[in-house]
Design a protein around this motif. Structure first.
Motif, PDB file in Angstrom:
ATOM      1  N   ARG A 135       0.820  -1.203   0.000  1.00 49.35           N
ATOM      2  CA  ARG A 135       0.000   0.000   0.000  1.00 49.35           C
ATOM      3  C   ARG A 135       0.856   1.256   0.000  1.00 49.35           C
ATOM      4  O   ARG A 135       1.973   1.267   0.484  1.00 49.35           O
ATOM      5  CB  ARG A 135      -0.915   0.002   1.230  1.00 49.35           C
ATOM      6  CG  ARG A 135      -1.980  -1.086   1.193  1.00 49.35           C
ATOM      7  CD  ARG A 135      -2.779  -1.082   2.479  1.00 49.35           C
ATOM      8  NE  ARG A 135      -3.482   0.184   2.671  1.00 49.35           N
ATOM      9  CZ  ARG A 135      -4.640   0.481   2.109  1.00 49.35           C
ATOM     10  NH1 ARG A 135      -5.223  -0.381   1.308  1.00 49.35           N
ATOM     11  NH2 ARG A 135      -5.222   1.634   2.339  1.00 49.35           N
ATOM     12  N   ASN A 136       0.278   2.347  -0.563  1.00 49.76           N
ATOM     13  CA  ASN A 136       0.904   3.659  -0.569  1.00 49.76           C
ATOM     14  C   ASN A 136       2.294   3.634  -1.197  1.00 49.76           C
ATOM     15  O   ASN A 136       3.234   4.216  -0.674  1.00 49.76           O
ATOM     16  CB  ASN A 136       0.976   4.222   0.851  1.00 49.76           C
ATOM     17  CG  ASN A 136      -0.408   4.357   1.472  1.00 49.76           C
ATOM     18  OD1 ASN A 136      -1.333   4.834   0.825  1.00 49.76           O
ATOM     19  ND2 ASN A 136      -0.553   3.925   2.705  1.00 49.76           N
ATOM     20  N   GLN A 137       2.377   2.980  -2.305  1.00 57.30           N
ATOM     21  CA  GLN A 137       3.663   2.866  -2.972  1.00 57.30           C
ATOM     22  C   GLN A 137       3.839   3.902  -4.064  1.00 57.30           C
ATOM     23  O   GLN A 137       2.881   4.419  -4.619  1.00 57.30           O
ATOM     24  CB  GLN A 137       3.797   1.476  -3.609  1.00 57.30           C
ATOM     25  CG  GLN A 137       4.230   0.406  -2.631  1.00 57.30           C
ATOM     26  CD  GLN A 137       4.984  -0.688  -3.349  1.00 57.30           C
ATOM     27  OE1 GLN A 137       6.036  -0.466  -3.920  1.00 57.30           O
ATOM     28  NE2 GLN A 137       4.419  -1.866  -3.333  1.00 57.30           N
ATOM     29  N   ASN A 185      15.983   5.109   4.759  1.00 54.05           N
ATOM     30  CA  ASN A 185      14.625   4.963   5.280  1.00 54.05           C
ATOM     31  C   ASN A 185      13.629   4.527   4.221  1.00 54.05           C
ATOM     32  O   ASN A 185      12.442   4.354   4.506  1.00 54.05           O
ATOM     33  CB  ASN A 185      14.152   6.289   5.892  1.00 54.05           C
ATOM     34  CG  ASN A 185      14.923   6.660   7.144  1.00 54.05           C
ATOM     35  OD1 ASN A 185      15.367   5.778   7.884  1.00 54.05           O
ATOM     36  ND2 ASN A 185      15.094   7.949   7.380  1.00 54.05           N
ATOM     37  N   LEU A 186      14.128   4.349   3.001  1.00 49.67           N
ATOM     38  CA  LEU A 186      13.279   3.982   1.883  1.00 49.67           C
ATOM     39  C   LEU A 186      13.498   2.520   1.514  1.00 49.67           C
ATOM     40  O   LEU A 186      14.636   2.080   1.360  1.00 49.67           O
ATOM     41  CB  LEU A 186      13.606   4.873   0.679  1.00 49.67           C
ATOM     42  CG  LEU A 186      12.699   4.780  -0.554  1.00 49.67           C
ATOM     43  CD1 LEU A 186      11.300   5.286  -0.222  1.00 49.67           C
ATOM     44  CD2 LEU A 186      13.298   5.601  -1.688  1.00 49.67           C
ATOM     45  N   THR A 187      12.437   1.772   1.421  1.00 50.47           N
ATOM     46  CA  THR A 187      12.523   0.390   0.962  1.00 50.47           C
ATOM     47  C   THR A 187      12.379   0.381  -0.551  1.00 50.47           C
ATOM     48  O   THR A 187      11.336   0.769  -1.077  1.00 50.47           O
ATOM     49  CB  THR A 187      11.423  -0.476   1.595  1.00 50.47           C
ATOM     50  OG1 THR A 187      11.556  -0.434   3.019  1.00 50.47           O
ATOM     51  CG2 THR A 187      11.538  -1.919   1.121  1.00 50.47           C
ATOM     52  N   VAL A 188      13.427  -0.025  -1.245  1.00 49.03           N
ATOM     53  CA  VAL A 188      13.462   0.058  -2.703  1.00 49.03           C
ATOM     54  C   VAL A 188      13.341  -1.337  -3.307  1.00 49.03           C
ATOM     55  O   VAL A 188      14.078  -2.252  -2.936  1.00 49.03           O
ATOM     56  CB  VAL A 188      14.761   0.730  -3.195  1.00 49.03           C
ATOM     57  CG1 VAL A 188      14.753   0.872  -4.718  1.00 49.03           C
ATOM     58  CG2 VAL A 188      14.934   2.094  -2.537  1.00 49.03           C
ATOM     59  N   CYS A 192       8.922  11.966  -1.356  1.00 48.43           N
ATOM     60  CA  CYS A 192       8.888  11.051  -0.216  1.00 48.43           C
ATOM     61  C   CYS A 192      10.144  10.182  -0.228  1.00 48.43           C
ATOM     62  O   CYS A 192      10.349   9.417  -1.167  1.00 48.43           O
ATOM     63  CB  CYS A 192       7.643  10.177  -0.269  1.00 48.43           C
ATOM     64  SG  CYS A 192       7.458   9.088   1.163  1.00 48.43           S
ATOM     65  N   ASN A 193      10.979  10.337   0.789  1.00 48.22           N
ATOM     66  CA  ASN A 193      12.202   9.537   0.849  1.00 48.22           C
ATOM     67  C   ASN A 193      12.137   8.476   1.940  1.00 48.22           C
ATOM     68  O   ASN A 193      13.157   8.045   2.476  1.00 48.22           O
ATOM     69  CB  ASN A 193      13.436  10.424   1.039  1.00 48.22           C
ATOM     70  CG  ASN A 193      13.323  11.330   2.248  1.00 48.22           C
ATOM     71  OD1 ASN A 193      12.622  11.029   3.207  1.00 48.22           O
ATOM     72  ND2 ASN A 193      14.011  12.459   2.190  1.00 48.22           N
ATOM     73  N   LEU A 214      12.450   9.952 -11.098  1.00 47.10           N
ATOM     74  CA  LEU A 214      12.979   9.424  -9.838  1.00 47.10           C
ATOM     75  C   LEU A 214      13.307  10.557  -8.869  1.00 47.10           C
ATOM     76  O   LEU A 214      12.986  10.473  -7.669  1.00 47.10           O
ATOM     77  CB  LEU A 214      14.227   8.583 -10.109  1.00 47.10           C
ATOM     78  CG  LEU A 214      14.929   8.005  -8.873  1.00 47.10           C
ATOM     79  CD1 LEU A 214      13.985   7.109  -8.074  1.00 47.10           C
ATOM     80  CD2 LEU A 214      16.181   7.228  -9.284  1.00 47.10           C
ATOM     81  N   ASP A 215      13.937  11.616  -9.354  1.00 45.57           N
ATOM     82  CA  ASP A 215      14.283  12.743  -8.482  1.00 45.57           C
ATOM     83  C   ASP A 215      13.028  13.353  -7.867  1.00 45.57           C
ATOM     84  O   ASP A 215      13.011  13.690  -6.676  1.00 45.57           O
ATOM     85  CB  ASP A 215      15.046  13.808  -9.274  1.00 45.57           C
ATOM     86  CG  ASP A 215      16.452  13.368  -9.656  1.00 45.57           C
ATOM     87  OD1 ASP A 215      16.948  12.382  -9.068  1.00 45.57           O
ATOM     88  OD2 ASP A 215      17.054  14.010 -10.547  1.00 45.57           O
ATOM     89  N   TRP A 216      11.984  13.501  -8.674  1.00 45.51           N
ATOM     90  CA  TRP A 216      10.736  14.059  -8.145  1.00 45.51           C
ATOM     91  C   TRP A 216      10.147  13.141  -7.084  1.00 45.51           C
ATOM     92  O   TRP A 216       9.673  13.605  -6.039  1.00 45.51           O
ATOM     93  CB  TRP A 216       9.737  14.250  -9.294  1.00 45.51           C
ATOM     94  CG  TRP A 216       8.430  14.842  -8.857  1.00 45.51           C
ATOM     95  CD1 TRP A 216       8.132  16.167  -8.711  1.00 45.51           C
ATOM     96  CD2 TRP A 216       7.235  14.123  -8.497  1.00 45.51           C
ATOM     97  NE1 TRP A 216       6.819  16.323  -8.290  1.00 45.51           N
ATOM     98  CE2 TRP A 216       6.251  15.085  -8.156  1.00 45.51           C
ATOM     99  CE3 TRP A 216       6.907  12.771  -8.450  1.00 45.51           C
ATOM    100  CZ2 TRP A 216       4.966  14.724  -7.768  1.00 45.51           C
ATOM    101  CZ3 TRP A 216       5.628  12.423  -8.052  1.00 45.51           C
ATOM    102  CH2 TRP A 216       4.673  13.382  -7.716  1.00 45.51           C
TER     103      TRP A 216
END
Length: 287
Positions: free
Chosen positions: A7-9, A78-81, A31-32, A24-26
């Protein structure tokens, strides 16, 4: 890394190009933390020969995508990629990833010259058929942009767009600029002097549409700075003019059925073809 969506991806269409980097930069600036998926799609629609691409090509693409995802992950702990490599038609694959809890972000070249060559751009085609918000991000012009502009027309799609735009403006501490453009009926336009009272009545009814569309977000975000503009003229021109210096433009898409679903409504489509600032298209809510 996995290719499972939650969710919220944020899903970024990725191929390493300058437009993809702008997307990607935007996304990272927006949200990082949370979930972000880099999706690379090996286009199998160009020619029949593409269906027989060597396995080594897939391996190299998968490795390159993993490396790119790992670099983003290292820079934003803090970002799950996630990395997701797919084969097929890019529009079909990205549409399948879209949804009410997922924003799909695609990059595009900054518009120059005739809009005809952008008529069937990925952003325009995808936004016309997606099941959730689609962000279309042009390459940066290095200028400062501020404010969130949203188009208002009183429809369900417009109300969803206002809600999204207000949330973005409140989250980033920017002004929300809501614009409702109106025009007199076509049958009046051949009249040299339209009746002033009728024009005033028509203008008042459009002002009510604008005011009522903002009541809910004004209550929800009491500290949000809201500017409402009632413009007599074509909505495409009004929104494009306001969006030139904006950080974000948000519009609703009323939705179509059948083959016409591949296209946006006339206002949204015109804006996509002339895009100069980041833009999010919100589909009409499903009933």
């Amino acid at each position: 890394m996995t290719n499972t969506l939650t969710r919220n991806q944020t899903v970024v269409a990725w191929d390493g190009s300058n437009p993809a980097r702008a997307a990607l930069d935007w996304s990272l600036a927006r949200c990082n933390e949370g979930e972000l998926t880099l999706v690379r799609i090996l286009d199998r629609t160009v020619s029949s020969a593409d269906y027989f691409t060597e396995e080594s090509t897939n391996v190299r693409a998968r490795e390159a995508l993993k490396d790119d995802a790992d670099r983003v992950s290292a820079q934003y702990p803090n970002l799950t990629v996630h990395a997701d490599l797919r084969s097929g038609d890019p529009i079909t694959e990205l549409r399948a990833l879209s949804g009410c809890d997922t924003i799909v972000v695609v990059g595009t070249h900054r518009r120059r010259g005739s809009t005809l060559r952008y008529e069937w751009s990925m952003g325009a085609r995808l936004a016309g058929s997606a099941r959730g918000p689609i962000a279309i991000i042009p390459e940066s012009d290095s200028k400062h942009h501020a404010g969130v502009v949203v188009g208002v027309d009183g429809s369900a799609a417009s109300n969803a767009a206002v809600d999204f735009a207000a949330t973005e403006a409140d989250r980033t501490g920017q002004e929300l600029h809501a614009i409702h453009a109106w025009q007199e009926p076509l049958v009046w336009r051949d009249t040299t002097e339209p009746d002033a009272r009728l024009l005033q009545t028509l203008e008042n009814s459009h002002r009510r549409i604008l005011d009522e569309s903002l009541l809910t977000v004004a209550r929800r975000y009491p500290d949000l700075s809201i500017r409402a503009s009632l413009v007599r003229g074509a909505p495409q021109s009004a929104l494009l003019d306001a969006a030139r210096g904006a950080a974000l433009l948000v519009v609703g898409d009323h939705g179509q059925k059948g083959i016409s679903k591949l296209l946006l409504g006339s206002v949204s489509h015109s804006i996509v073809l002339n895009i100069q600032s980041p833009m999010v298209v919100i589909p009409a809510p499903t009933t």
